[in-house]
Design a protein around this motif. Structure first.
Motif, short mmCIF file in Angstrom:
data_model
loop_
_atom_site.label_atom_id
_atom_site.label_comp_id
_atom_site.label_asym_id
_atom_site.label_seq_id
_atom_site.Cartn_x
_atom_site.Cartn_y
_atom_site.Cartn_z
N GLY A 135 48.40 68.74 25.53
CA GLY A 135 47.53 67.68 25.80
C GLY A 135 47.07 66.67 24.58
O GLY A 135 46.48 66.03 24.69
N THR A 148 52.39 61.12 25.41
CA THR A 148 53.03 61.33 26.80
C THR A 148 54.51 61.96 26.56
O THR A 148 55.26 61.30 25.84
N THR A 163 58.08 61.51 33.90
CA THR A 163 56.91 61.75 33.02
C THR A 163 55.92 62.57 33.86
O THR A 163 55.43 62.19 34.94
N PRO A 182 52.77 65.02 35.02
CA PRO A 182 51.36 65.00 34.69
C PRO A 182 50.92 65.45 33.39
O PRO A 182 51.67 66.46 32.85
N ARG A 183 50.00 64.66 32.84
CA ARG A 183 49.60 65.20 31.43
C ARG A 183 49.12 66.57 31.30
O ARG A 183 48.09 66.83 31.98
N ASP A 226 47.15 70.11 29.44
CA ASP A 226 45.94 70.01 28.78
C ASP A 226 46.11 71.28 27.60
O ASP A 226 46.50 70.69 26.61
N GLY A 277 46.33 57.94 21.68
CA GLY A 277 47.10 59.33 21.69
C GLY A 277 46.31 60.08 20.69
O GLY A 277 45.10 59.88 20.13
N ARG A 315 55.33 59.57 18.31
CA ARG A 315 54.04 59.81 18.72
C ARG A 315 53.34 58.83 19.08
O ARG A 315 53.26 57.95 18.35
N SER A 319 56.91 54.97 24.71
CA SER A 319 55.52 55.20 25.31
C SER A 319 54.89 54.22 26.15
O SER A 319 54.83 52.92 25.76
#
Length: 520
Positions: free
Chosen positions: A90, A94, A111, A113-114, A116, A181, A229, A485
């Motif tokens: 997290g 992404t 992609t 789900p982000r 944690d 980010g 990143r 990204s």
């Protein structure tokens, strides 16, 4: 091309397919049969065991050919983890999976789900269906690292003391409604074992083999792919060690002594011969780079550890800058094992990414040193490759970023951005500030935001957007990272933006820091 969601699947074309996840991540592959369990050591492909029949890992890409998998294999699971062990996903950019078929045709994107707090994500699985193969998007997270994944797939795992890996690259989209980010630490290349990374296992079931070849952290160099990143990526980030040295270094702090001088002249003759064969001009030795290389090699020998950081947390790049060398491009080889300059150069030429650094035209100067760990007898090498900073070189890099950015806009049917001197001043100031004050964010330590910096530079644009990155080695790499990204891509392709300023600074914890400041 298919945009997948978790649980979605798509048929795969015949032949080998490639799965790529750009960014500060490590990929791993687990080959199983219908039971979901591995049959042995060879079924786990990771940074220290990069290939098995039918699956090969190279940098940020895995190639899978179902026709060549071992007998009985019916499933290939792809996992993604942080390049810096233990880092929650997290906190990183992404995750974006790209799947290509033969000939480079894009088959699917996913992609998830982000995540944690998870440190590993089962990203996708390739599975047999009848006479063909399909890909299913997963997105299942693990909080206990690759060790937890390995156990679930039937491997016994022994873990060992953490070893700090080199810092690496990243990218970040800034205010313009795209979010920001988080910095990451790690670079392309290979890495030393650390908690959560399976290694030699205990008895009772399949285990991972312990490495036996020379270990090294070798950056891909300007032409190699670097992790991107979502906030920044500079040229010249290091790679992680790819294997341990024969015999293994003992635990605890060890004394170190310089080995017989590495004969810089001998090293120089060898690398320049290799460069000449590749059509690259020669490099020259630089005393400041050599001093930084020797200090770094001594630090690694003292801790029996390959790392781009010193015991006090100072990065290799900070040491180079503190020694009075301002650079535009930088790369390095951090290697343990070779006993002579000839062996060291041979090792550096043995891998594609490492070889690119030796051959890169971006570098004009080099420094090299080796120090022996008196306890284990292991020899620790550091080679630093660089080109010195110049205002002309900085301007050329800024122009290259603008040109590449406009090529992406042109491909999308958008008008090109014009260079903006005031935005450039603000962007350059932010890159330099991130190096000087050791932060990585769109918000400066005193609370300044992109629009504040633009206004302070005299810009009167009403709309402001910002992309930052660190770790990428060249303009091409940083623009590619931003385009991979979603947030950064949105800034680059925003129709209302009309102008661009570009900033770059070398140093800090990751080596290089980039800023794009958009105005409209």
């Amino acid at each position: 091309m298919n945009e997948l969601v978790a649980g979605g699947n798509v048929p795969l074309p015949d032949g080998a397919v490639t799965l790529r996840v750009p960014g500060p991540f490590d990929l791993s592959v687990i080959v199983t049969d219908d039971s979901g369990k591995v049959a042995g050591d060879g079924d786990f492909v990771f940074y220290n065991q990069p290939a098995t029949p039918g699956a090969r890992l190279q940098g940020d890409t895995v190639t899978v050919d179902g026709r060549r998998l071992r007998a009985g294999a019916s499933r290939v699971t792809v996992a993604v983890s942080a390049a810096e062990p233990g880092t929650p996903l997290g906190r990183l950019p992404t995750i974006a999976l790209q799947v290509q078929g033969p000939g480079g045709r894009l088959v699917a994107r996913f992609t998830p789900p982000r995540p944690d707090r998870e440190t590993v994500l089962l990203l996708a699985e390739i599975y047999r269906r009848g006479q063909g193969w399909k890909l299913r998007a997963l997105g299942q997270g693990y909080a206990d690292g690759l060790a937890g994944v390995a156990r679930d797939f039937g491997m016994d795992v022994a873990e060992e003391e953490a070893v700090a890996p080199p810092r690496g690259a990243g990218t970040g989209a800034g205010p313009s409604g795209d979010g920001s980010g988080r910095p990451r630490a790690a670079a392309p290349g290979g890495s030393v074992p650390s908690p959560g990374r399976p290694r030699a296992g205990a008895s009772g079931g399949p285990s991972l083999p312990s490495p036996t070849r020379p270990r090294a952290t070798t950056p891909g160099g300007p032409s190699a792919s670097s992790p991107a990143r979502p906030q920044g990526t500079p040229p010249g980030s290091p790679s992680r060690p790819s294997a341990t040295a024969p015999g293994g270094a003992p635990s605890g702090r060890a004394a170190q002594v310089p080995s017989a001088p590495a004969s810089p002249d001998g090293f120089l003759a060898l690398v320049n011969a290799a460069r000449a064969a590749a059509g690259a001009p020669p490099v020259t030795l630089d005393a400041r780079l050599t001093a930084a290389a020797r200090a770094h090699a001594a630090g690694m020998a003292a801790r029996s550890t390959l790392s781009s950081e010193h015991a006090d947390g100072t990065s290799l790049y900070q040491r180079v800058v503190a020694g009075g060398y301002a650079y535009l491009a930088i790369g390095e080889h951090l290697v343990s094992g070779p006993r002579s300059p000839a062996d060291f150069v041979e090792y550096c030429l043995s891998g594609e990414q490492s070889r690119r650094t030796v051959h890169s035209r971006a570098y004009t100067q080099v420094g090299v040193a080796d120090v022996t760990d008196a306890r284990s007898g292991d020899v620790y090498w550091t080679a630093l490759w660089a080109s010195p900073f110049s205002p002309q070189g900085l301007a050329e890099w800024g122009s290259a970023v603008l040109r590449l950015t406009n090529a992406e806009r042109s491909a999308a049917g958008l008008r090109p951005l014009s260079p903006d001197p005031l935005l450039t001043v603000a962007a350059q100031g932010h890159s330099a500030d991130m190096v000087a004050r050791a932060f990585y964010s769109h918000t400066s330590p005193d609370g300044g935001e992109p629009w504040d910096r633009a206004s302070a530079a005299g810009s009167r644009h009403r709309a402001i957007g910002e992309n930052i990155a660190c770790g990428q080695r060249t303009p091409a790499e940083v623009v590619d990272g931003w385009m991979n990204s979603p947030g950064h891509r949105a800034n680059i392709l925003k129709p209302s933006f009309t102008h661009l300023g570009v900033g770059f600074a070398g140093g800090g914890s990751t080596g290089t820091y980039w800023t794009q400041l958009f105005g409209g």
